[in-house]
Design a protein around this motif. Sequence first.
Motif, PDB file in Angstrom:
ATOM      1  N   UNK A 104      19.025   9.857   2.507  1.00 33.49           N
ATOM      2  CA  UNK A 104      19.416  11.125   3.108  1.00 33.49           C
ATOM      3  C   UNK A 104      18.240  11.634   3.936  1.00 33.49           C
ATOM      4  N   UNK A 105      18.497  12.195   5.097  1.00 34.08           N
ATOM      5  CA  UNK A 105      17.393  12.713   5.918  1.00 34.08           C
ATOM      6  C   UNK A 105      16.679  13.899   5.259  1.00 34.08           C
ATOM      7  N   UNK A 106      17.294  14.496   4.234  1.00 37.27           N
ATOM      8  CA  UNK A 106      16.676  15.616   3.529  1.00 37.27           C
ATOM      9  C   UNK A 106      15.587  15.181   2.554  1.00 37.27           C
ATOM     10  N   UNK A 107      15.600  13.905   2.153  1.00 39.77           N
ATOM     11  CA  UNK A 107      14.617  13.439   1.174  1.00 39.77           C
ATOM     12  C   UNK A 107      13.225  13.400   1.793  1.00 39.77           C
ATOM     13  N   UNK A 108      12.249  13.672   0.960  1.00 43.05           N
ATOM     14  CA  UNK A 108      10.851  13.647   1.403  1.00 43.05           C
ATOM     15  C   UNK A 108      10.189  12.382   0.882  1.00 43.05           C
ATOM     16  N   UNK A 109       9.298  11.822   1.677  1.00 37.98           N
ATOM     17  CA  UNK A 109       8.580  10.621   1.262  1.00 37.98           C
ATOM     18  C   UNK A 109       7.077  10.859   1.366  1.00 37.98           C
ATOM     19  N   UNK A 110       6.369  10.249   0.448  1.00 35.82           N
ATOM     20  CA  UNK A 110       4.906  10.278   0.432  1.00 35.82           C
ATOM     21  C   UNK A 110       4.437   8.855   0.192  1.00 35.82           C
ATOM     22  N   UNK A 111       3.446   8.394   0.958  1.00 35.80           N
ATOM     23  CA  UNK A 111       2.952   7.029   0.725  1.00 35.80           C
ATOM     24  C   UNK A 111       2.339   6.898  -0.664  1.00 35.80           C
ATOM     25  N   UNK A 112       2.520   5.736  -1.264  1.00 33.94           N
ATOM     26  CA  UNK A 112       1.963   5.465  -2.584  1.00 33.94           C
ATOM     27  C   UNK A 112       0.503   5.083  -2.540  1.00 33.94           C
ATOM     28  N   UNK A 113      -0.184   5.504  -1.503  1.00 33.36           N
ATOM     29  CA  UNK A 113      -1.608   5.228  -1.340  1.00 33.36           C
ATOM     30  C   UNK A 113      -2.432   6.324  -2.012  1.00 33.36           C
ATOM     31  N   UNK A 114      -3.731   6.106  -2.097  1.00 30.42           N
ATOM     32  CA  UNK A 114      -4.620   7.122  -2.671  1.00 30.42           C
ATOM     33  C   UNK A 114      -4.515   8.437  -1.899  1.00 30.42           C
ATOM     34  N   UNK A 115      -4.469   8.347  -0.573  1.00 27.31           N
ATOM     35  CA  UNK A 115      -4.360   9.547   0.256  1.00 27.31           C
ATOM     36  C   UNK A 115      -3.002  10.221   0.071  1.00 27.31           C
ATOM     37  N   UNK A 116      -1.933   9.422   0.012  1.00 25.20           N
ATOM     38  CA  UNK A 116      -0.591   9.977  -0.186  1.00 25.20           C
ATOM     39  C   UNK A 116      -0.467  10.668  -1.533  1.00 25.20           C
ATOM     40  N   UNK A 117      -1.048  10.070  -2.574  1.00 32.85           N
ATOM     41  CA  UNK A 117      -1.006  10.674  -3.909  1.00 32.85           C
ATOM     42  C   UNK A 117      -1.813  11.967  -3.931  1.00 32.85           C
ATOM     43  N   UNK A 118      -2.972  11.975  -3.263  1.00 35.76           N
ATOM     44  CA  UNK A 118      -3.789  13.195  -3.197  1.00 35.76           C
ATOM     45  C   UNK A 118      -3.022  14.312  -2.493  1.00 35.76           C
ATOM     46  N   UNK A 119      -2.328  13.985  -1.411  1.00 33.01           N
ATOM     47  CA  UNK A 119      -1.519  14.976  -0.695  1.00 33.01           C
ATOM     48  C   UNK A 119      -0.390  15.485  -1.579  1.00 33.01           C
ATOM     49  N   UNK A 120       0.261  14.571  -2.264  1.00 31.50           N
ATOM     50  CA  UNK A 120       1.355  14.953  -3.157  1.00 31.50           C
ATOM     51  C   UNK A 120       0.850  15.884  -4.257  1.00 31.50           C
ATOM     52  N   UNK A 121      -0.300  15.587  -4.836  1.00 30.55           N
ATOM     53  CA  UNK A 121      -0.856  16.459  -5.880  1.00 30.55           C
ATOM     54  C   UNK A 121      -1.179  17.853  -5.341  1.00 30.55           C
ATOM     55  N   UNK A 122      -1.574  17.950  -4.092  1.00 27.47           N
ATOM     56  CA  UNK A 122      -1.840  19.268  -3.496  1.00 27.47           C
ATOM     57  C   UNK A 122      -0.548  20.049  -3.279  1.00 27.47           C
ATOM     58  N   UNK A 123       0.532  19.358  -2.987  1.00 24.87           N
ATOM     59  CA  UNK A 123       1.782  20.027  -2.626  1.00 24.87           C
ATOM     60  C   UNK A 123       2.726  20.255  -3.812  1.00 24.87           C
ATOM     61  N   UNK A 165       4.851  20.231 -14.699  1.00 20.15           N
ATOM     62  CA  UNK A 165       5.469  19.086 -15.360  1.00 20.15           C
ATOM     63  C   UNK A 165       5.503  17.875 -14.435  1.00 20.15           C
ATOM     64  N   UNK A 166       5.822  18.081 -13.167  1.00 24.15           N
ATOM     65  CA  UNK A 166       5.824  16.979 -12.195  1.00 24.15           C
ATOM     66  C   UNK A 166       4.414  16.421 -12.020  1.00 24.15           C
ATOM     67  N   UNK A 167       3.448  17.302 -11.944  1.00 19.91           N
ATOM     68  CA  UNK A 167       2.052  16.868 -11.818  1.00 19.91           C
ATOM     69  C   UNK A 167       1.627  16.063 -13.048  1.00 19.91           C
ATOM     70  N   UNK A 168       2.055  16.489 -14.230  1.00 20.21           N
ATOM     71  CA  UNK A 168       1.687  15.787 -15.461  1.00 20.21           C
ATOM     72  C   UNK A 168       2.266  14.375 -15.474  1.00 20.21           C
ATOM     73  N   UNK A 169       3.518  14.222 -15.048  1.00 26.66           N
ATOM     74  CA  UNK A 169       4.126  12.893 -15.011  1.00 26.66           C
ATOM     75  C   UNK A 169       3.394  12.004 -14.014  1.00 26.66           C
ATOM     76  N   UNK A 170       3.084  12.533 -12.840  1.00 26.97           N
ATOM     77  CA  UNK A 170       2.347  11.760 -11.836  1.00 26.97           C
ATOM     78  C   UNK A 170       0.968  11.359 -12.355  1.00 26.97           C
ATOM     79  N   UNK A 171       0.250  12.296 -12.960  1.00 29.75           N
ATOM     80  CA  UNK A 171      -1.083  11.994 -13.489  1.00 29.75           C
ATOM     81  C   UNK A 171      -1.020  11.012 -14.659  1.00 29.75           C
ATOM     82  N   UNK A 172      -0.017  11.139 -15.502  1.00 28.74           N
ATOM     83  CA  UNK A 172       0.156  10.180 -16.607  1.00 28.74           C
ATOM     84  C   UNK A 172       0.364   8.770 -16.046  1.00 28.74           C
TER      85      UNK A 172
END
Length: 175
Positions: free
Chosen positions: A140-159, A164-171
């Motif tokens: 769907x064009x509404x879905x958001x994507x973030x690269x699974x790279x170190x930079x993409x993960x850092x951006x995702x953690x900022x946003x 709870x979402x942050x905890x799952x990502x960090x785990x």
Amino acid sequence: MAQFWTKLEQILEMRSPWFTLIGERLRDDRDRTLDYWRVEKADSAIILTQAQGQFLLPPPSYRPGIAQATLDFPGGRIPPHHPPEAAAREILMRELSLNPEQILDLTPLNDQGWPINSSFSNQRLFGFVAELEVSPEELSPDLLTYPGTETGIATLLKELTCLQCRAVLLEWLHR
């Protein structure tokens, strides 16, 4: 070793479709009488979703508790007596418009669920990682994507504002 507290009486029970609020009078391990309030809620699941080296997230959703839209991984409540993995699959199909065959792998990050707020609630969080098979044109064009790279993960953690979402990502990151 901590001693158990004794329930003296229930002061209030208020039920709604979303939660039950319970007020209790308790005697603690130092023989003090305390009024304590707690919420009983259904457990929840959050699914870290990956496809072709990208994280996929639904569009931000409005959250009445903070009066703003937030970026979250797919997630939702687990109905009572419903296996967490089955609920996670249903959540993925609902929130990302997936077919069952597009969910290649669904791996739990925990088997028992993490307590969300053990002094106030019985709710547990089950974390999952889903590997999806979807091509860009299927999304769907509404879905958001973030690269699974170190930079993409850092951006995702900022946003990500959802703890709870942050905890799952960090785990997942620390495994």
